[in-house]
Every structure is written in C-alpha cells, then in structure tokens.
Scaffold this motif. Structure first.
Motif, mmCIF file in Angstrom:
data_model
loop_
_atom_site.group_PDB
_atom_site.id
_atom_site.type_symbol
_atom_site.label_atom_id
_atom_site.label_comp_id
_atom_site.label_asym_id
_atom_site.label_seq_id
_atom_site.Cartn_x
_atom_site.Cartn_y
_atom_site.Cartn_z
ATOM 1 N N HIS A 7 -7.539 -16.083 32.788
ATOM 2 C CA HIS A 7 -6.295 -15.867 33.542
ATOM 3 C C HIS A 7 -5.949 -14.405 33.775
ATOM 4 O O HIS A 7 -5.549 -13.689 32.865
ATOM 5 N N GLU A 159 -1.348 -20.206 40.568
ATOM 6 C CA GLU A 159 -0.396 -20.363 39.464
ATOM 7 C C GLU A 159 0.965 -20.745 40.046
ATOM 8 O O GLU A 159 1.659 -19.929 40.636
ATOM 9 N N HIS A 185 5.317 -23.108 37.409
ATOM 10 C CA HIS A 185 5.341 -21.825 36.700
ATOM 11 C C HIS A 185 6.558 -21.875 35.775
ATOM 12 O O HIS A 185 6.633 -22.732 34.916
ATOM 13 N N HIS A 223 1.873 -23.921 31.616
ATOM 14 C CA HIS A 223 3.214 -23.806 32.201
ATOM 15 C C HIS A 223 3.870 -25.152 32.513
ATOM 16 O O HIS A 223 5.055 -25.172 32.861
ATOM 17 N N HIS A 244 -4.132 -20.190 30.125
ATOM 18 C CA HIS A 244 -3.545 -19.167 29.236
ATOM 19 C C HIS A 244 -2.387 -19.779 28.457
ATOM 20 O O HIS A 244 -1.278 -19.891 28.937
ATOM 21 N N ARG A 255 6.866 -22.907 25.776
ATOM 22 C CA ARG A 255 5.767 -22.288 26.524
ATOM 23 C C ARG A 255 4.421 -22.548 25.839
ATOM 24 O O ARG A 255 3.380 -22.536 26.478
ATOM 25 N N ASP A 324 -4.198 -13.015 30.418
ATOM 26 C CA ASP A 324 -2.912 -12.826 31.117
ATOM 27 C C ASP A 324 -2.447 -11.370 31.033
ATOM 28 O O ASP A 324 -1.265 -11.074 31.205
HETATM 29 ZN ZN LIG Z 1 1.408 -17.513 33.461
#
Ligand SMILES: [Zn+2]
Length: 378
Positions: A7, A159, A185, A223, A244, A255, A324
């Motif tokens: 990612h 994403e 997201h 996400h 990620h 998360r 990320d």
């Molecule tokens: Zn993200």
C-alpha cells in the motif's frame, strides 16, 4: 531481499502534495521547507529512488479520491463523484507518465508479474541492511547504477470506491489495469461504510462487489467497518486481501482487525499487510501531539503486528507489509528509527532475530503477496 509493499499512495503525493517522486528524498524535503499546508511537509519518507535503495521493487499503488461527507470530513473530499473520477484519472495519467519514463511498470497479469520478478531477481540488490542505513554511497557503484535504472512495479488499486460513478466506469478502470478495490475509506462512502462508521453495503455496493467478482478484481477489506467486513465475506467469493491493516489486540480501534476478523481472513487464504502509520502501531496516539520519540515507537513495533497475525494463523502464510508510508503523514507519524521507506529492508533481519526461518521471512517480505497474485490471476 525484494520487498513487496502492498500500500502506497504515490500518485496522490505527486499530484496533491506536488512531490516529484523521481527526485532524491533530501531534495523533496528541502523544497517543502516552510510549507505548512500539510502536516508532513518536509518530512516525507517515500520516493522512487528510496524504494529502489530498500529493494521495494513491487508495490500496490493507489488511485484515491473521496467525496465529501460532512460528519466525517477530517480530510478533503470532492463535491461530486464525477470530480472524484476525474481526479483518479489524473492520478492514472501520472502513473502512465512514470511508465513512459521507465520509472515504473504496471503489473496487470500473471505474465507481467513473472517478467517483473525476473527483472529484479537478475539485478542483485545490496542485501545487507547496514548498507541501507549507511546510504547509497556505501554500495558498489556499478550495482547502484543498475538499481537506479530498474522500474518499480505497481499493481493499480483504488482506495475508496467513491470515484466509480457507474459500473461502466468500473469496467473501464479494469481495462486501465485496476486490479484491487477497497470499497470504503473513512466514514460512510458511496458504496460502503469505512473506518469509524457502521452499517453494511447499500444496494449499489452489493452490485459493485458482484461486478468486481465478475471482472476478477481483488477485494481489499482494509478500511471496511466491521458490519461491511462481515457482510463482504458472505457477498464476495473472489480473492480478498487487506493491503494495510494492523491488529486490534495490540491497538484497540475499529481501524484495526479483531482476532476473529484475522481468523476469518486466514480461512479465506487472504494476506494482511502490516502498516507503519504510528497511530495504528501503538495505542493512545494523538495526532499532532504524540511524537515517535515520546511514544518510544521504533520499527520493531510492526514486527509485533506481523507476529500477532502469524500466531493467530499458525503460520507465516498470511502476513506481509503494506507500509502506507506516504498516506498523508511523514516522519512525525512513523517509527523514530525509520528515515525513509528504504528502512523496510531492516524488517527481514528483525523477523529472523525473533526466530523466523529464512523461508518464512521471504514469505512475509514478498512471497505471500506474490503467491496471492499468482493464484488470483491464474
Ligand atoms: Zn488507508
């Protein structure tokens, strides 16, 4: 070792942060001195030369453009889906320009994947992590010259699916090489509910999943809020990964994945990429307040998240890296001992120090995501 980073938001950085990612990291940082429009100005950690230096030869690179949701807009959002679509098409234009310049190469099928892996395997990289830390001048000059020329392979991913105006746009994106989608997201999205939100897929979201499955697009469950996550397992029977995502048992927040979610993904033979965003690595992080130093955050933390997934899975078959590192943050929100993305090259040695075998370290470094793609594209 070749590192597969599942990612990165490269095009977003090029276009919205105005970073020329073909330039050295010091130069990119210097040019941002004095800018205050983004929290990570002058502290970026990602550019193509640093990826090459760390052996990050393959990545999943995003298109990303969300639309505005008043209740959940800590970040910028476009006012309409068509604007978001146009933004993602601009991002694609940047990737295409990088391809034309020989800086990147799009990987869209099994054949292209094998070709790219062969290219990187035939060009040996400086393998010792100490040479990475010492900087590029420490390596043999000829080898550096060869490395500098290698294109970074990328698999195109989206994403948040807000920019997909209709299913025709999805089909068109597939033709452009889009191979993975995370439907949501942060907060509620056009198709699904993301981090911090609740509720399942709406009717359009269910259609999106169906069409993704028909086209063979990978579902990125990163996400998705918990409701959408569990629904997706029933609604989607194609390949899924989490590009990620870290562990809720170590950092309590929606998360991250609960152990039950990790177990469910292992059953689906998914691969989970561990991320380096500080607030997902250690508990109680306060953005803009906590510092990597005050939290005692070092790169070793990501190994704890990787190890947690491996312990639950009972093997190293489902763990990878999705750093990320350019996701709208920089050194202020990454491990204190990580200067740039080249530092990912230190993770294999850290895993070995924990007792991971060479074979398992290779799986985590790139082998699992490579196997996943081979199977998804066979
Ligand atoms: Zn993200």
């Amino acid at each position: 070792m070749l590192i597969f980073d599942a990612h990165l938001d490269l095009a977003m950085n090029a276009l919205e942060w105005n970073r020329d990612l073909t330039r050295p990291i010091d130069e990119i940082r210097q040019r941002e001195n004095g800018l205050i429009d983004k929290p990570d100005r002058a502290r970026g950690t990602v550019c193509l030369p640093e990826m090459r230096r760390g052996g990050v030869g393959v990545c999943v690179a995003t298109q990303i453009a969300r639309i505005e949701h008043n209740a959940y807009s800590p970040v910028f959002g476009w006012r309409s889906q068509t604007q978001a679509w146009a933004q993602t098409q601009g991002q694609l234009a940047w990737y295409r320009a990088m391809e034309e310049a020989g800086q990147m190469a799009q990987i869209r099928d099994a054949e292209g994947l094998e070709r790219h892996l062969k290219l990187w395997a035939e060009t040996p990289l400086g393998s010792s992590s100490s040479s990475i830390e010492m900087g590029p001048g420490n390596n043999d000059k000829d080898e550096n010259d060869r490395k500098r020329k290698l294109p970074i392979g990328y698999i195109l991913s989206l994403e948040g699916a807000d920019s997909i105006v209709t299913l025709k746009h999805l089909e068109h994106s597939y033709e452009q090489g889009l191979r993975a989608i995370g439907p949501a997201h942060y907060g509620p999205g056009v198709y699904a509910n993301g981090t911090g939100a609740t509720g399942g897929f709406n009717a359009n979201g269910r259609e999106l999943l169906k069409e993704m499955q028909r086209l063979g697009i990978i579902l990125d469950v990163t996400h998705l809020c918990d409701d959408c996550f569990w629904e997706a397992l029933d609604l989607f029977s194609g390949p899924m990964w989490a590009s990620h995502q870290n562990c809720r048992a170590l950092v309590p927040h929606n998360r991250q994945f609960s152990d039950e979610q990790i177990k469910a993904l292992v059953e689906r033979d998914a691969v989970i990429g561990a991320a380096l965003d500080a607030w997902m690595l250690v508990p109680s992080w306060v953005r803009g307040k906590t510092t990597p130093e005050s939290a005692g955050l070092t790169l070793e933390k990501i190994v704890e998240h990787i190890d947690h997934v491996c312990q639950i899975a009972g093997s190293a078959r489902h763990s990878g890296i999705g750093s990320d590192l350019d996701g709208a943050f920089g050194q202020e929100q990454t491990p204190a001992d990580l200067d740039t993305i080249a530092g990912l090259a230190r993770i294999p040695a850290m895993l070995k120090a924990r007792g991971y075998s060479e074979a398992n370290v290779t799986l985590i470094g790139h082998g699992n995501f490579v196997r996943f793609l081979r199977e998804a594209w066979s």
